[in-house]
Write a protein that holds these residues in place. Structure first.
Motif, PDB file in Angstrom:
ATOM      1  N   TYR A   1      -6.187  -6.357 -12.911  1.00  0.00           N
ATOM      2  CA  TYR A   1      -5.207  -5.449 -13.492  1.00  0.00           C
ATOM      3  C   TYR A   1      -3.938  -6.221 -13.831  1.00  0.00           C
TER       4      TYR A   1
ATOM      5  N   VAL B   1      -2.682  -2.850  -3.088  1.00  0.00           N
ATOM      6  CA  VAL B   1      -2.731  -3.844  -4.162  1.00  0.00           C
ATOM      7  C   VAL B   1      -2.490  -5.221  -3.576  1.00  0.00           C
TER       8      VAL B   1
ATOM      9  N   GLN C   1      -3.960   3.833  -1.252  1.00  0.00           N
ATOM     10  CA  GLN C   1      -4.387   2.723  -2.089  1.00  0.00           C
ATOM     11  C   GLN C   1      -3.530   1.504  -1.787  1.00  0.00           C
TER      12      GLN C   1
ATOM     13  N   ALA D   1      -4.264  -8.468 -10.653  1.00  0.00           N
ATOM     14  CA  ALA D   1      -4.135  -7.713  -9.405  1.00  0.00           C
ATOM     15  C   ALA D   1      -5.450  -7.003  -9.088  1.00  0.00           C
ATOM     16  N   THR D   2      -5.716  -6.863  -7.802  1.00  0.00           N
ATOM     17  CA  THR D   2      -6.810  -6.017  -7.337  1.00  0.00           C
ATOM     18  C   THR D   2      -6.184  -4.820  -6.653  1.00  0.00           C
ATOM     19  N   VAL D   3      -6.613  -3.636  -7.064  1.00  0.00           N
ATOM     20  CA  VAL D   3      -6.145  -2.387  -6.479  1.00  0.00           C
ATOM     21  C   VAL D   3      -7.372  -1.687  -5.905  1.00  0.00           C
TER      22      VAL D   3
ATOM     23  N   SER E   1       0.844  -1.205   0.000  1.00  0.00           N
ATOM     24  CA  SER E   1       0.000   0.000   0.000  1.00  0.00           C
ATOM     25  C   SER E   1       0.872   1.244   0.000  1.00  0.00           C
TER      26      SER E   1
END
Length: 151
Positions: free
Chosen positions: A108, A142, A140, A125-127, A48
């Motif tokens: 992503y 990831v 944010q 990926a999830t962000v 993060s």
């Protein structure tokens, strides 16, 4: 290392943004230091950054530190933009703007670079936006477990 409070924000924000749990179902009852330790040693990448004008990475589990070839001190003093090559930074900026607007994105894929110059492509990926209990934007994060080295 980050406190259990930061880890809790990552988990709660992930759940709120995606409707899913971060990690294994068996981790549901873990709290505080136990949960912090489990995520620190998890087999997936979790990282993060904060809300500075040039956001600084503020968390990376052991898998993230290994992938980016960085110590905790190096990782948590690095602007997150440096995780992407200069040519890829406009794409990264577009991605982060989309996350800011939508709350999160799934699936992503993109190319990143370690502190030692090793390039890798991340997949699926999830962000998501990290929010505190008052819904205040804190940065944010990831999570991903699929990547391949390119050089």
């Amino acid at each position: 290392m980050k406190t259990p409070d930061h880890i809790s924000l990552l988990i709660k924000s992930f759940r709120k943004a995606t409707g899913n749990k971060l990690g294994k179902k068996s981790w549901t009852n873990l709290k505080g230091e136990d949960l912090t330790e489990v995520l620190r040693t998890a087999p997936f990448i979790l990282a993060s950054h904060g809300i500075e004008a040039d956001p600084i990475l503020n968390y990376g589990n052991e898998a993230a530190l290994k992938l980016w070839e960085a110590t905790w001190e190096e990782f948590t003093s690095m602007p997150s933009r440096l995780t992407a090559e200069p040519i890829m930074r406009s794409e990264r900026d577009r991605l982060l703007h989309e996350v800011t607007t939508k709350g999160f994105i799934n699936n992503y894929s993109g190319i990143r670079i370690s502190t030692r110059g090793r390039r890798f492509r991340i997949h699926k990926a999830t962000v998501w936006n990290v929010l505190d209990d008052s819904e205040t934007y804190c940065g944010q994060a990831v999570v991903f477990s699929d990547w391949e080295f390119l050089n």
